[in-house]
Design an enzyme around this catalytic site. Sequence first.
Site, PDB file in Angstrom:
ATOM      1  CB  SER A 123      19.113 -20.224 -19.879  1.00  0.00           C
ATOM      2  OG  SER A 123      19.389 -20.200 -18.502  1.00  0.00           O
ATOM      3  CG  HIS A 177      18.459 -24.025 -21.935  1.00  0.00           C
ATOM      4  ND1 HIS A 177      18.936 -24.840 -20.931  1.00  0.00           N
ATOM      5  CD2 HIS A 177      18.014 -22.898 -21.313  1.00  0.00           C
ATOM      6  CE1 HIS A 177      18.782 -24.238 -19.763  1.00  0.00           C
ATOM      7  NE2 HIS A 177      18.219 -23.066 -19.978  1.00  0.00           N
TER       8      HIS A 177
END
Length: 225
Positions: A123, A177
């Site tokens: 991610s 992220h």
Amino acid sequence: MKDFSRYKITYSIIALNAVVYLFSALLSGSIADMNMQVLVDMGALYGPLTVLKGEWWRLFTAMFLHGGMTHILMNMVSLYIIGRGMEMYFTAKSYLSIYLFSGLLGGLVSLYMHPQSVGIGASGAIFGVFGALAGFFIAHRKHIGEHTGAFMKEFAVIIAINLVIGFSIPAVDVSAHVGGLIVGFIGGFLLSKDPKFIGIYSGLMILLMLAIIAYLPHLYVQTYT
């Protein structure tokens, strides 16, 4: 085959993640959910091992590990959606450097924010790719304004997908992220201006990584003592 040759980096990264997932599934004895100890043994991020034991290679290996079928499918669908656009607007070297540094620095942010958690997943790197596209659009907004609407639609899809991941999978770390997104945005903005800036970008990211790596052991000593 023609589609693969056009987007070979994206498809190659997806294939590599799939192979690693199948191997972890074999060791875990399940295709749907991975055994956490297996993931740690394969190279998941875990503060006491990564920082205190000096196993910094885990920053790289953790980028290709996933906790279950939902996790890897969500990540690979995200990469499929945005990775092909990345190959249209950036050179291969730019794409790979942004993907790599976003994943690595996203992992370091994760280690800082969650020293005792196990971290896995692509991610951070994928958010870096998305951040790079955002950087590209901002750098060239005067010339590609007609594409802004399509980009925003993809933005909404990626955010929705990763919200699902974040709420459904405990090992997913939103801080990674954010870290990946920022690193990718910087790279996207610079390298879309001129791919020759890759040396400057890589140098800055390496220096930042080294600074964080030098600092984290002191933080962890305070945490564990």
